[in-house]
Write a protein that holds these residues in place. Sequence first.
Motif, short mmCIF file in Angstrom:
data_model
loop_
_atom_site.label_atom_id
_atom_site.label_comp_id
_atom_site.label_asym_id
_atom_site.label_seq_id
_atom_site.Cartn_x
_atom_site.Cartn_y
_atom_site.Cartn_z
N UNK A 63 0.97 -1.26 -0.05
CA UNK A 63 0.13 0.12 -0.04
C UNK A 63 0.77 1.32 -0.12
N UNK A 64 2.05 1.40 0.75
CA UNK A 64 2.95 2.62 0.73
C UNK A 64 3.60 2.75 -0.28
N UNK A 101 -6.06 5.46 5.27
CA UNK A 101 -5.50 4.15 4.76
C UNK A 101 -5.03 3.34 6.03
N UNK A 102 -4.00 4.13 6.69
CA UNK A 102 -3.01 3.37 7.60
C UNK A 102 -4.16 3.06 8.75
N UNK A 103 -4.95 3.79 9.08
CA UNK A 103 -5.67 3.64 10.03
C UNK A 103 -6.91 2.58 9.90
N UNK A 104 -7.45 2.23 8.73
CA UNK A 104 -8.18 1.39 8.05
C UNK A 104 -7.47 0.25 8.28
N UNK A 105 -6.23 0.14 7.81
CA UNK A 105 -5.46 -1.16 8.06
C UNK A 105 -5.23 -1.87 9.45
N UNK A 106 -5.82 -1.02 10.45
CA UNK A 106 -5.59 -1.33 11.56
C UNK A 106 -4.70 -1.19 12.39
N UNK A 107 -3.73 -0.17 12.26
CA UNK A 107 -2.40 0.07 12.79
C UNK A 107 -2.78 0.67 14.22
N UNK A 111 4.83 -3.08 16.15
CA UNK A 111 6.26 -2.90 15.68
C UNK A 111 6.59 -3.43 14.12
N UNK A 112 5.82 -4.20 13.69
CA UNK A 112 6.14 -4.61 12.27
C UNK A 112 5.34 -3.51 11.30
N UNK A 113 4.14 -2.78 11.72
CA UNK A 113 3.57 -1.87 11.05
C UNK A 113 4.79 -0.64 11.10
N UNK A 114 5.26 -0.27 12.33
CA UNK A 114 5.91 0.86 12.35
C UNK A 114 7.19 0.85 11.46
N UNK A 115 7.84 -0.41 11.39
CA UNK A 115 8.98 -0.57 10.40
C UNK A 115 8.74 -0.20 9.13
N UNK A 116 7.36 -0.67 8.76
CA UNK A 116 7.01 -0.42 7.42
C UNK A 116 6.66 0.98 7.20
N UNK A 117 6.17 1.90 8.14
CA UNK A 117 5.96 3.33 8.35
C UNK A 117 7.25 4.04 7.94
N UNK A 145 -15.09 9.20 23.96
CA UNK A 145 -15.18 10.36 23.36
C UNK A 145 -13.90 10.72 22.56
N UNK A 146 -12.79 10.19 22.41
CA UNK A 146 -11.75 10.61 21.69
C UNK A 146 -11.09 9.41 20.82
N UNK A 147 -11.37 8.10 21.31
CA UNK A 147 -10.76 7.17 20.34
C UNK A 147 -11.39 6.61 19.22
N UNK A 148 -12.71 6.78 18.81
CA UNK A 148 -13.33 6.43 17.57
C UNK A 148 -12.64 7.31 16.65
N UNK A 149 -12.28 8.67 16.51
CA UNK A 149 -11.60 9.35 15.59
C UNK A 149 -10.41 9.14 15.33
N UNK A 150 -9.64 8.60 16.37
CA UNK A 150 -8.08 8.21 16.23
C UNK A 150 -8.09 6.89 15.35
N UNK A 151 -8.99 5.94 15.67
CA UNK A 151 -8.94 4.55 15.16
C UNK A 151 -9.53 4.62 13.81
#
Length: 351
Positions: free
Chosen positions: A19-20, A46-52, A72-78, A105-111
């Motif tokens: 994707x990246x 797109x990164x968030x939709x991938x579940x990171x 950790x695997x995800x952030x290696x790719x990022x 209150x806050x996590x839905x937007x971040x996720x």
Amino acid sequence: MRFLPDADQRAFAGSLHAMLTAADTPAVIRDWSDGDSRRGRALWRRVAEAGVFGLAVPEEQDGLGRHPVELTLAFVELGRHAVPGPLVETVAAAVLLAEAPLAKRFLPGLLAGTDLATLGAPAPLPLDTDPAPLPLDTDPARVTPDADTAAVPLALDADAADLRLALADDGLHLASPAGQVRRSLDPARRLAPLTPDGELLAPHPSFDLALTWARLATAAQALGVGLALLDRTVDHVRQRTQFGVPIGSFQAVKHRLADAATALEFARPLLFGAAMSLRPADVAAAKLKACEAAYTTARAALQLHGAIGYTAEYDLSLWLTKARALRTAWGTPEECRGLFLQDALTGRAGA
């Protein structure tokens, strides 16, 4: 103990890499550096939709459960693709906001990736200790050096973030920018001081846990940056010729690349071991090793590319500057080394 990812983990990392790769991240980074976050936000979703980001949030708060190895695997790719934005800060915010009232209150937007979060840490822990000496300003007449910039705790991408948090003596607050945006040595890291002048969200936030997750993510990013620098440099020395042969055939060049590859490969098991234990001292050691390996690789990459390597128009510079900035973000080498040594000495004294 197994340090190799399983088939599902490899597939997850591979899907992020694909994707990246298709996202043309160098163009996204340059737009972000200029203050244009439109393409960066689209990639962020797109990164968030991938579940990171869900990998740092418990299932009862609609996350995927806390999975530090997968994160950790995800952030290696990022890091490999130098994705811009407050990625680490959003993970830290997700950990801090995981308590039930704040989570709803806050996590839905971040996720969902619709909200970006940034965090101003309490002194003396800087989130980035390498700000450039000049604030961003379109009028050259108003640009003046700021000798105290490096001493001010700065939050990453506070101008682009939807959720700004700051830690003060009395707890975690909503915050607002308190000054001009400044550049880091990495032009994609836009820094600004935050004032904790908003609502008090939590009087006793779990900052130590958030710091551990942030350092783990930073270490993984740094490893990815180092791997990208190594790959790009190996490709370069295969193509650049001198005296009629590729410079990669020269023994001195081989030795520099071998040293860089060895440093990165020694950092990898430390990183994944820290992800499995989540002990603060283990994570500090992993950050120290991964960031130093990335910095070593950046120095080798710059030397082997020559002057073209640090020109802003050449893509390599986007990874070179990030390696330097990550080295001191969320804890300097001295701080991480001190935490690890203190833990080792304490353990020996108690044995």
